[in-house]
Design an enzyme around this catalytic site. Structure first.
Site, PDB file in Angstrom:
ATOM      1  N   ASP A   1      -6.807  -4.502  -5.621  1.00  0.00           N
ATOM      2  CA  ASP A   1      -7.866  -3.547  -5.008  1.00  0.00           C
ATOM      3  C   ASP A   1      -7.845  -2.191  -5.351  1.00  0.00           C
ATOM      4  OD1 ASP A   1     -10.149  -3.229  -3.709  1.00  0.00           O
ATOM      5  OD2 ASP A   1      -9.552  -3.561  -1.727  1.00  0.00           O
TER       6      ASP A   1
ATOM      7  N   CYS B   1     -14.596  -0.834  -6.152  1.00  0.00           N
ATOM      8  CA  CYS B   1     -15.741  -0.736  -5.391  1.00  0.00           C
ATOM      9  C   CYS B   1     -16.539   0.360  -6.161  1.00  0.00           C
ATOM     10  CB  CYS B   1     -15.692  -0.296  -3.965  1.00  0.00           C
ATOM     11  SG  CYS B   1     -14.632   1.274  -3.574  1.00  0.00           S
TER      12      CYS B   1
ATOM     13  N   ASP C   1       0.782  -1.132   0.226  1.00  0.00           N
ATOM     14  CA  ASP C   1      -0.154  -0.073   0.118  1.00  0.00           C
ATOM     15  C   ASP C   1       0.792   1.265   0.129  1.00  0.00           C
ATOM     16  OD1 ASP C   1      -3.240   0.666   0.761  1.00  0.00           O
ATOM     17  OD2 ASP C   1      -1.880   2.247   1.235  1.00  0.00           O
TER      18      ASP C   1
END
Length: 480
Positions: free
Chosen positions: A346, A402, A287
């Site tokens: 993601d 998302c 990340d």
């Protein structure tokens, strides 16, 4: 003079605090103790007023502006009061006279001199605007497309361009029920750590959901404050997110690179799902945010999977850098210097599929950022290209967002497949994965219905089947 109800008094106080802190409303409410003294019903009402007034803020301000005298300046706290009251009048089932009366009392508390103005404005909104909202709801529920976009904006409180993009991306039949419910409370799903009994959730009225160890909580109040979350015994995660963390696995991988670890929820879920398949998996998770990586590391320790995960602060866009041709020369950390059986992205995205959960998104999102040549699709494609170089022979490249927007989903994947790097990959049918069998029969039906003709999947609000956030998943297999 009416007495201001505790729920609305708390909402007004918290709206002012939120405005000064520049925080996300849900995060702010989790750390605020202002509502601790309220009963369950008052707490629920205050929460709905606060989240709703943020989610529909642009539409509320438009309505208020149409009734304000020209050049009339509203003090910030008075604007808070009028937004809260207008949201209740237009979108909740409170009797109109009660909502108006309580709105006037909120305005009185904010500015005693503005009581008359607030009374006049709120009464006109209840008389003129509220019936228009009710009629828009009725037309949409009846399947009347005559005033579709105007009605969707009216009932959802979202920007017209976003409503239009959602319809274009999802189709009318999916976008309409989603936007009809966007101002309602988001459902609460959790994943229970393997080996723990469902009894630990008994205080929250759990119902078994469609994924392994997954539950819907009928009465989630108090969950965030319990030690269940802090000790990673229970992982709050929307069921669509849980499906992504399950179906991202092939069931064959021994190593997995997770791009966009965040706070580590999907990392833990990936490990738990691998354990259900009885195979050992080592995850290397990256990340770009050092603070998130530190939080993730602590959660992994609590979840007792830290010995199976390596967390690294790294920019995914640099994964494709080669020491020989990068300027300046760039050398990957040792943890990233090899290929992986599965690479799971993601991806950073608009979050447009989580409007109920993150009410700020609609009115803070820049339309230009999500157009076909916008910054988000460009970043997403760049990450896909860079990450593809870390996929082992016959390995799997998984891309998830998302967001239900076509520009961030199918368009990005297809643009990647058209590149030199993408030519070595082809879509893989997600129902062929070994993890598919871990779903309940209802879960299998949800996944099958979520699949597109190209083999990708859009999970989310499926009328009469699933109440969830919108998530996109594409699985690609290296063929060369």
């Amino acid at each position: 003079m009416a007495k201001l109800a505790p729920a609305r008094a708390a909402a007004l106080d918290l709206a002012a605090q939120y405005r000064r802190k520049h925080a996300r409303m849900r995060d702010f409410l989790r750390t605020s103790h202002r509502m601790d003294v309220l009963g369950e019903k008052d707490r629920a009402l205050a929460t709905r007023l606060l989240l709703g007034s943020v989610s529909a803020v642009g539409e509320l301000d438009r309505v208020l502006a149409s009734y304000l005298p020209k050049r009339r300046h509203l003090e910030p706290k008075l604007r808070d009061a009028l937004r809260l009251a207008t949201f209740e009048i237009l979108y909740l089932h409170t009797p109109k006279h009660v909502a108006v009366s309580q709105g006037v009392e909120m305005a009185r508390r904010a500015s005693a001199q503005a009581t008359g103005l607030a009374n006049a404005i709120l009464r006109r909104i209840a008389t003129d605007v509220s019936p228009r909202v009710d009629k828009a709801y009725a037309r949409l529920r009846a399947g009347n497309d005559e005033c579709l976009l105007e009605d969707l904006v009216c009932v959802s409180g979202q920007p017209d361009w976003l409503c239009q993009k959602l319809v274009a991306s999802m189709g009318v039949s999916v976008a309409t029920p989603l936007l009809l419910h966007v101002l309602e409370p988001a459902p609460v799903y959790v994943a229970l750590r393997e080996g723990l009994s469902q009894d630990v959730l008994s205080a929250f009225d759990p119902y078994t959901s469609i994924a392994p160890q997954s539950f819907f909580l009928e009465s989630p109040a108090g969950l965030a404050a319990s030690d269940l979350v802090a000790r990673a015994k229970v992982l709050p995660a929307d069921i669509s997110s849980q499906l992504v963390a399950l179906l991202a696995l092939s069931g064959r991988e021994k190593t997995l690179l997770e791009i966009g670890q965040g706070r580590g929820t999907k990392t833990i879920l990936l490990q738990q799902n691998a354990a259900l398949l009885n195979h050992v998996l080592h995850i290397t998770a990256i990340d770009i945010d050092p603070q998130k990586v530190e939080i993730a590391r602590k959660r992994l320790v609590e979840a007792a999977v830290d010995n199976q995960v390596t967390s690294v602060v790294f920019n995914a866009a640099e994964l494709g850098a080669r020491e020989a041709n990068s300027e300046p020369p760039c050398k990957l950390p040792g943890e990233l210097a090899h290929t992986f059986d599965t690479v799971f992205i993601d991806a950073p995205c608009s979050g447009a599929g989580t409007l109920r959960r993150h009410p700020e998104i609609g009115w803070s999102l820049d339309e230009g950022a999500v157009c076909s040549d916008g910054i988000l699709p460009k970043v997403q494609k760049d990450i896909l290209v860079a990450a593809s170089r870390k996929v082992a022979a016959h390995g799997t490249l998984v891309y998830a967002t998302c967001s239900p927007l076509y520009e961030e989903d199918e368009a990005v994947v297809e643009a990647f497949l058209a590149t030199e790097e993408g030519s070595s990959f082809e879509p893989e049918d997600i129902v062929e994965s070994a993890v598919f069998k871990l779903l309940s029969d209802a879960g299998k039906q949800v996944v099958q219905k979520a699949q597109t003709k190209t083999g990708y999947a859009h999970f989310g609000y499926q009328l009469d089947i699933l109440d969830a956030d919108q998530h996109f998943l594409a699985k690609l297999r290296r063929i060369g």
